[in-house]
Design an enzyme around this catalytic site. Structure first.
Site, short mmCIF file in Angstrom:
data_model
loop_
_atom_site.label_atom_id
_atom_site.label_comp_id
_atom_site.label_asym_id
_atom_site.label_seq_id
_atom_site.Cartn_x
_atom_site.Cartn_y
_atom_site.Cartn_z
N SER A 273 26.94 33.65 73.50
CA SER A 273 25.68 33.50 72.74
C SER A 273 25.79 34.12 71.35
O SER A 273 25.32 33.54 70.37
CB SER A 273 24.51 34.11 73.51
OG SER A 273 24.81 35.40 73.97
N HIS A 303 27.71 32.69 81.81
CA HIS A 303 27.17 33.67 80.84
C HIS A 303 25.78 34.08 81.34
O HIS A 303 25.64 34.57 82.46
CB HIS A 303 27.18 33.01 79.45
CG HIS A 303 26.88 33.93 78.30
ND1 HIS A 303 27.06 35.29 78.35
CD2 HIS A 303 26.41 33.67 77.04
CE1 HIS A 303 26.72 35.82 77.18
NE2 HIS A 303 26.31 34.86 76.37
N HIS A 349 34.20 40.14 84.44
CA HIS A 349 33.83 40.14 83.03
C HIS A 349 35.05 39.81 82.18
O HIS A 349 36.18 40.16 82.55
CB HIS A 349 33.26 41.50 82.59
CG HIS A 349 32.46 41.41 81.33
ND1 HIS A 349 33.03 41.52 80.09
CD2 HIS A 349 31.14 41.17 81.12
CE1 HIS A 349 32.09 41.38 79.17
NE2 HIS A 349 30.93 41.17 79.77
N ARG A 358 25.38 48.63 81.93
CA ARG A 358 24.06 48.01 82.01
C ARG A 358 23.64 47.83 83.48
O ARG A 358 22.47 47.90 83.82
CB ARG A 358 24.07 46.64 81.28
CG ARG A 358 24.40 46.76 79.81
CD ARG A 358 24.60 45.39 79.17
NE ARG A 358 25.73 44.67 79.74
CZ ARG A 358 26.11 43.45 79.36
NH1 ARG A 358 25.45 42.81 78.41
NH2 ARG A 358 27.15 42.87 79.93
N ASP A 404 24.32 41.10 85.11
CA ASP A 404 23.54 40.07 85.81
C ASP A 404 23.42 40.31 87.31
O ASP A 404 22.57 39.72 87.97
CB ASP A 404 24.15 38.69 85.56
CG ASP A 404 24.04 38.28 84.10
OD1 ASP A 404 23.02 38.61 83.48
OD2 ASP A 404 24.98 37.64 83.59
C1 LIG Z 1 26.10 38.48 80.47
C2 LIG Z 1 27.36 37.91 80.92
O1 LIG Z 1 27.76 36.89 80.45
S1 LIG Z 1 28.27 38.77 82.04
C3 LIG Z 1 29.17 37.53 82.94
C4 LIG Z 1 28.25 36.73 83.80
N1 LIG Z 1 28.99 35.74 84.60
C5 LIG Z 1 29.20 35.91 85.91
O2 LIG Z 1 28.81 36.90 86.51
C6 LIG Z 1 29.90 34.78 86.61
C7 LIG Z 1 31.00 35.30 87.53
N2 LIG Z 1 32.11 35.82 86.77
C8 LIG Z 1 33.03 35.01 86.19
O3 LIG Z 1 33.03 33.78 86.35
C9 LIG Z 1 34.11 35.62 85.32
O4 LIG Z 1 34.36 36.94 85.74
C10 LIG Z 1 33.75 35.61 83.83
C11 LIG Z 1 33.42 34.19 83.37
C12 LIG Z 1 32.55 36.50 83.55
C13 LIG Z 1 34.93 36.12 83.02
O5 LIG Z 1 35.95 35.16 83.11
P1 LIG Z 1 37.46 35.50 82.76
O6 LIG Z 1 37.57 36.38 81.59
O7 LIG Z 1 38.19 34.21 82.70
O8 LIG Z 1 37.88 36.34 84.06
P2 LIG Z 1 39.34 36.63 84.64
O9 LIG Z 1 40.37 36.66 83.57
O10 LIG Z 1 39.19 37.80 85.51
O11 LIG Z 1 39.58 35.29 85.50
C14 LIG Z 1 40.78 35.12 86.25
C15 LIG Z 1 40.47 34.28 87.47
O12 LIG Z 1 39.60 35.03 88.32
C16 LIG Z 1 38.43 34.29 88.59
N3 LIG Z 1 37.27 35.15 88.65
C17 LIG Z 1 36.83 36.01 87.71
N4 LIG Z 1 35.64 36.55 88.10
C18 LIG Z 1 35.36 36.01 89.30
C19 LIG Z 1 34.27 36.11 90.19
N5 LIG Z 1 33.21 36.86 89.92
N6 LIG Z 1 34.31 35.41 91.34
C20 LIG Z 1 35.36 34.62 91.62
N7 LIG Z 1 36.40 34.44 90.81
C21 LIG Z 1 36.39 35.13 89.65
C22 LIG Z 1 38.30 33.35 87.40
O13 LIG Z 1 37.45 32.24 87.72
C23 LIG Z 1 39.73 32.99 87.13
O14 LIG Z 1 40.10 32.01 88.09
P3 LIG Z 1 41.12 30.80 87.69
O15 LIG Z 1 42.41 31.48 87.37
O16 LIG Z 1 41.13 29.95 88.90
O17 LIG Z 1 40.52 30.14 86.49
O1 LIG Z 2 30.37 40.18 76.64
C1 LIG Z 2 30.41 39.08 77.25
O2 LIG Z 2 31.37 38.28 77.16
C2 LIG Z 2 29.31 38.68 78.15
C3 LIG Z 2 28.23 39.70 78.26
O3 LIG Z 2 28.29 40.61 79.06
C4 LIG Z 2 27.11 39.60 77.33
O4 LIG Z 2 27.14 38.75 76.42
O5 LIG Z 2 26.15 40.36 77.47
#
Ligand SMILES: CC(=O)SCCNC(=O)CCNC(=O)[C@H](O)C(C)(C)COP(=O)(O)OP(=O)(O)OC[C@H]1O[C@@H](n2cnc3c(N)ncnc32)[C@H](O)[C@@H]1OP(=O)(O)O
Ligand SMILES: O=C([O-])CC(=O)C(=O)O
Length: 467
Positions: A273, A303, A349, A358, A404
């Protein structure tokens, strides 16, 4: 101004812009200085500061860029300037050098309240300084005065079918505010580059001020909660937001919103964002267009929408397992989610490698206000189980919970249990961080963003004869 307030103004006015490292002076005058006046004082020094940094370090390299980074979502690639906050993988976020507990201790609060006011956080994000209580209150009043929506924006919202996701409605309404953009108008009238920040500031203040009315209207339209009350100019931003949502009488909920907005406001520049807002703003699209784009990114399930997904996931868990949930059953449910090729929402993350502070701040709020809530207890139970499963599964680089994983549980406790509305509240908060950076980007003359892209064939060619 009273003697104590003047002393506090003097103390605050001596604090430097944290990460920008601008050493500087400026003593408060007897009159309460406005945010815009303070910013006007800070901008020339910061322009010189950036010039000096570029002169001394401009030709130096951060390090290598690897092909994997190009394919891998640019993780760790230093590419953006963002002054409001910096994220450390272990420690989490600092707003202008201040941790969340620092902000809770140092930022002005509402009378009788113990959580920091988002008004003060916005002042901190923009200036690197802690405002006085008078300055904080003046922002509450200014935002209340700017809060009214143009009638046509109200009509757009009222015409949306309740089946249209609240984030889509939110993004449409914010984008439509561009109709009255001071920046867009000034640009058409030939404003000089050096003055861009002024109308950007005005639009940003309008944007933040109008968000409670947009959020409240969406909430009431979609969930049939009746007519929207008026903004009360004697109340702070979060109290008004709570009232518009129908929870204004619950002081604990108002306190939650103050904390919520502060902790969700900013997370450095690379998140979807924030980066989207900065990118779109770099084309000199006004703050409404830029932040509308931010919201479309925030609406993605990886996100901001993850806060909605967490609640859906928890409800499914309860529906499958029943109310008596053992550790073993949770473990099975987490594994089943992973084996189904889905993510565990609220965990992992892109940058953080420890529990998100947070999450911790919200957990502490829950321990204080709702220690016996069954859903809060379930979230705590999952915290003891999910990281081990994620570690054993071996893919996620960070097995710990993010912001989250906790927010929806708190909102649900107070009766705001319409989870597809949750990301709207995240969006209201994220406007603070994006707007602050948009103002600085225009003040510092940030250029159009235009990084280089490559095709796979081009990458193969470039590295064909290189070891
Ligand atoms: C405010 C925010 O935006 S905070 C984030 C909110 N999002 C979530 O909670 C969704 C769940 N979490 C995720 O999908 C991920 O951890 C993300 C999108 C936040 C970060 O993604 P990345 O930086 O790519 O994480 P990472 O390098 O650890 O990923 C490696 C692998 O682990 C997986 N992985 C990472 N987190 C998770 C999870 N919570 N559950 C299952 N698998 C996961 C990824 O999907 C990826 O799989 P792939 O190799 O098959 O593509
Ligand atoms: O930092 C990030 O990539 C996601 C996150 O936690 C936020 O935007 O608050």
């Amino acid at each position: 101004m009273q003697a104590s307030a003047l002393r506090s103004a003097l103390r605050n006015s001596r604090q430097p812009i944290a990460q920008a490292g601008v050493a500087r002076r400026a003593y408060a005058t007897a009159k309460t200085q406005t945010l815009k006046e303070r910013l006007a004082e800070l901008i020339p020094a910061e322009i010189e500061n950036v010039k000096a940094v570029r002169k001394e370090h401009g030709a130096k390299a951060f390090g290598q860029v690897t092909v994997d980074q190009v394919y891998g979502g640019m993780r760790g690639l230093p590419a953006l300037l963002w002054d409001g906050s910096v994220l450390d993988a272990e420690e989490g976020i600092r707003f202008r050098g201040k941790t969340i507990p620092d902000c809770q201790a140092q930022l002005p609060k509402a009378p009788g309240g113990s959580e920091p006011l988002p008004e003060a956080l916005f002042w901190l994000l923009l200036t690197g300084e802690v405002p006085t209580p008078e300055q904080t209150q003046a922002l509450s009043k200014e935002w209340a005065a700017r809060a009214q929506l143009p009638e046509f924006v109200e009509e757009i919202l009222d015409r949306c079918p309740p089946t249209l996701h609240p984030m889509t409605q939110f993004s449409m309404a914010v984008t439509a505010l561009n109709h009255d953009s001071a920046f867009a108008k000034a640009y058409q009238q030939g404003i000089s580059k050096k003055d861009y920040w002024g109308p950007t500031f005005e639009d940003s203040m309008d944007l933040i001020a109008k968000l409670p009315n947009i959020a409240g209207r969406i909430y009431r339209n979609v969930f049939g909660k009746g007519k929207l009350p008026a903004i009360d100019p004697s109340k702070d931003y979060s109290a008004n937001l709570a009232t518009l949502l129908g929870f204004g009488d619950n002081e604990a909920f108002v306190e939650l919103l103050r904390l919520y907005v502060v902790i969700h406001s900013d997370h450095e520049g690379g998140n979807v964002s924030a980066h989207t807002g900065k990118l779109v703003g770099s084309a000199l699209s006004d703050p409404f267009l830029a932040f509308g784009a931010s919201l479309n990114g925030l609406a993605g399930p990886l996100h901001g929408l993850a806060n909605q997904e967490v609640l859906i996931w928890l409800r499914k868990m309860k529906a499958q397992i029943g109310d008596d949930i053992s550790d073993e059953k949770i473990k099975e449910y987490v594994w089943a989610t992973l084996k189904g090729g889905q993510v565990i929402p609220g965990y992992g993350h892109a940058v953080l490698r420890k529990t998100d502070p947070r999450y911790t701040a919200q957990r502490e709020f829950a321990l204080k206000h709702l220690p016996d809530d069954p859903l809060f207890k379930l979230v705590g139970q999952i915290y003891k189980i999910a990281p081990d499963v994620l570690l054993e599964a071996g893919k996620a680089k960070n097995p710990w919970p993010n912001v989250d994983a906790h927010s929806g549980v708190l909102l649900t406790y107070y009766g705001l249990d319409q989870m597809n509305f949750y990301t709207v509240l995240f969006g209201v908060s994220r406007a603070f961080g994006v707007a602050a950076q948009l103002i600085w980007d225009r003040a510092l003359g940030a250029p159009l963003e235009r990084p280089k892209s490559y095709s796979t064939e081009a990458i193969k060619k470039i590295f064909a004869n290189k070891p």
